[in-house]
Design a protein around this motif. Structure first.
Motif, PDB file in Angstrom:
ATOM      1  N   UNK A  96       4.039 -11.217 -75.803  1.00  0.00           N
ATOM      2  CA  UNK A  96       4.194  -9.861 -76.340  1.00  0.00           C
ATOM      3  C   UNK A  96       2.873  -9.275 -76.814  1.00  0.00           C
ATOM      4  N   UNK A  97       2.101 -10.038 -77.568  1.00  0.00           N
ATOM      5  CA  UNK A  97       0.864  -9.494 -78.157  1.00  0.00           C
ATOM      6  C   UNK A  97      -0.082  -8.982 -77.085  1.00  0.00           C
ATOM      7  N   UNK A  98      -0.231  -9.743 -75.994  1.00  0.00           N
ATOM      8  CA  UNK A  98      -1.133  -9.326 -74.927  1.00  0.00           C
ATOM      9  C   UNK A  98      -0.554  -8.152 -74.146  1.00  0.00           C
ATOM     10  N   UNK A 118      -1.198 -13.577 -68.438  1.00  0.00           N
ATOM     11  CA  UNK A 118      -1.430 -13.674 -69.881  1.00  0.00           C
ATOM     12  C   UNK A 118      -2.788 -14.308 -70.157  1.00  0.00           C
ATOM     13  N   UNK A 119      -3.097 -15.383 -69.433  1.00  0.00           N
ATOM     14  CA  UNK A 119      -4.398 -16.052 -69.619  1.00  0.00           C
ATOM     15  C   UNK A 119      -5.547 -15.116 -69.235  1.00  0.00           C
ATOM     16  N   UNK A 120      -5.394 -14.419 -68.127  1.00  0.00           N
ATOM     17  CA  UNK A 120      -6.450 -13.510 -67.678  1.00  0.00           C
ATOM     18  C   UNK A 120      -6.685 -12.405 -68.695  1.00  0.00           C
ATOM     19  N   UNK A 121      -5.606 -11.825 -69.233  1.00  0.00           N
ATOM     20  CA  UNK A 121      -5.738 -10.776 -70.238  1.00  0.00           C
ATOM     21  C   UNK A 121      -6.395 -11.317 -71.507  1.00  0.00           C
ATOM     22  N   UNK A 122      -6.027 -12.537 -71.880  1.00  0.00           N
ATOM     23  CA  UNK A 122      -6.620 -13.161 -73.067  1.00  0.00           C
ATOM     24  C   UNK A 122      -8.119 -13.383 -72.862  1.00  0.00           C
ATOM     25  N   UNK A 123      -8.501 -13.894 -71.686  1.00  0.00           N
ATOM     26  CA  UNK A 123      -9.917 -14.120 -71.412  1.00  0.00           C
ATOM     27  C   UNK A 123     -10.683 -12.801 -71.369  1.00  0.00           C
ATOM     28  N   UNK A 143     -11.177 -11.733 -74.944  1.00  0.00           N
ATOM     29  CA  UNK A 143     -12.170 -12.604 -75.586  1.00  0.00           C
ATOM     30  C   UNK A 143     -13.572 -12.294 -75.093  1.00  0.00           C
ATOM     31  N   UNK A 144     -13.698 -12.066 -73.782  1.00  0.00           N
ATOM     32  CA  UNK A 144     -15.020 -11.773 -73.221  1.00  0.00           C
ATOM     33  C   UNK A 144     -15.556 -10.445 -73.749  1.00  0.00           C
ATOM     34  N   UNK A 145     -14.683  -9.444 -73.836  1.00  0.00           N
ATOM     35  CA  UNK A 145     -15.116  -8.150 -74.369  1.00  0.00           C
ATOM     36  C   UNK A 145     -15.613  -8.294 -75.808  1.00  0.00           C
ATOM     37  N   UNK A 146     -14.908  -9.091 -76.609  1.00  0.00           N
ATOM     38  CA  UNK A 146     -15.325  -9.313 -77.994  1.00  0.00           C
ATOM     39  C   UNK A 146     -16.644 -10.066 -78.051  1.00  0.00           C
ATOM     40  N   UNK A 147     -16.799 -11.091 -77.204  1.00  0.00           N
ATOM     41  CA  UNK A 147     -18.020 -11.901 -77.208  1.00  0.00           C
ATOM     42  C   UNK A 147     -19.229 -11.066 -76.816  1.00  0.00           C
ATOM     43  N   UNK A 148     -19.053 -10.193 -75.830  1.00  0.00           N
ATOM     44  CA  UNK A 148     -20.150  -9.321 -75.408  1.00  0.00           C
ATOM     45  C   UNK A 148     -20.508  -8.352 -76.525  1.00  0.00           C
ATOM     46  N   UNK A 149     -19.475  -7.797 -77.179  1.00  0.00           N
ATOM     47  CA  UNK A 149     -19.722  -6.866 -78.282  1.00  0.00           C
ATOM     48  C   UNK A 149     -20.448  -7.560 -79.438  1.00  0.00           C
ATOM     49  N   UNK A 150     -20.117  -8.839 -79.653  1.00  0.00           N
ATOM     50  CA  UNK A 150     -20.765  -9.618 -80.709  1.00  0.00           C
ATOM     51  C   UNK A 150     -22.168 -10.077 -80.321  1.00  0.00           C
ATOM     52  N   UNK A 151     -22.503  -9.917 -79.022  1.00  0.00           N
ATOM     53  CA  UNK A 151     -23.776 -10.415 -78.489  1.00  0.00           C
ATOM     54  C   UNK A 151     -23.902 -11.913 -78.769  1.00  0.00           C
ATOM     55  N   UNK A 167     -16.335 -18.667 -72.299  1.00  0.00           N
ATOM     56  CA  UNK A 167     -15.240 -17.889 -71.721  1.00  0.00           C
ATOM     57  C   UNK A 167     -15.380 -17.816 -70.208  1.00  0.00           C
ATOM     58  N   UNK A 168     -16.617 -17.669 -69.710  1.00  0.00           N
ATOM     59  CA  UNK A 168     -16.821 -17.645 -68.270  1.00  0.00           C
ATOM     60  C   UNK A 168     -16.386 -18.959 -67.630  1.00  0.00           C
TER      61      UNK A 168
END
Length: 234
Positions: free
Chosen positions: A46-48, A183-188, A191-199, A207-208
């Protein structure tokens, strides 16, 4: 005495407006939830899914208050009314979206929801990716300052891949994937978008690696993601 009478009249007038409105909303919600079929999706999804559907509504809308008929999208995903109600419960509760009239499938982003979408997702949705056989990938950014990138060959260096393009490819492929893989793809992707934003390069690399592992075992096509990051490149 006259002041008291005026105040009492005002209270009665407000009640005459609010009570029918509240009854109408209750009737509408009862109509929408009447005889809902049991959901087919798992609670863990549901969350994703609520993020993905909220984003899809905003992506199709022209702006806050713009109506979007999601029935075709729900049908494509194989979701029944119980699924749609469960997925959109939180966005509705937090007033990110609203339902138009008595419809069970026409939604519109609220001003609050539209601002949230612009802040979190609009940049990603401005990127479109096309791929052709042989490993050619082109990304077009819908901006006056956009830059297009392309590459040839069956192999790709992970450092040459735009992380933003990979996020978009994962989210696009997730919509057509098997539920568990989607679900896994959406989660990754999140996560990747957050990691990039966090530099955070270390988190990006982790994640890759997970994305590559997903591609090696996925039964779904994941054509856009494979074009950007073929298995074995990590």
């Amino acid at each position: 005495m006259e002041l008291v009478e005026d105040f009492a009249f005002l209270v009665v007038l407000v009640l005459l407006v609010l009570v029918p409105y509240a009854c109408l909303r209750a009737a509408r919600n009862g109509f929408r939830n009447w005889r809902l079929p049991p959901p087919t999706i798992r609670p863990a999804q549901v969350e994703h899914l609520e993020k993905a559907v909220f984003r899809e509504i905003c992506r199709r809308a022209k702006g806050p208050g713009s109506d979007v008929d999601m029935q075709e999208h729900f049908d494509e995903q194989g979701w029944n009314r119980g699924d749609a109600t469960l997925i959109l419960a939180e966005p509705l509760k937090h007033k990110l979206i609203s339902v138009r009239g008595w419809s069970r499938a026409v939604y519109f982003p609220t001003r609050r929801g539209w601002n949230e979408y612009r802040k979190r997702f609009m940049m990603a949705d401005s990127v479109s990716i096309t791929a052709s056989p042989g490993g050619f990938v082109a990304a077009n950014i819908n901006s006056a300052h956009g830059v297009a990138q392309s590459g040839y060959g069956h192999r790709a260096d992970r450092h040459d891949v735009s992380h933003q393009h990979l996020v978009e490819a994962l989210r696009t492929d997730a919509r057509a994937a098997e539920p568990s893989e989607g679900v896994r793809a959406q989660e990754y992707a999140d996560d990747l978008a957050e990691a990039v934003q966090e530099e955070n390069p270390a988190r990006v690399d982790r994640i890759l690696s997970r994305v590559n592992a997903l591609l090696e075992t996925a039964t779904s096509a994941f054509s856009l993601t494979r074009g950007l990051l073929p298995p074995g490149t990590l």
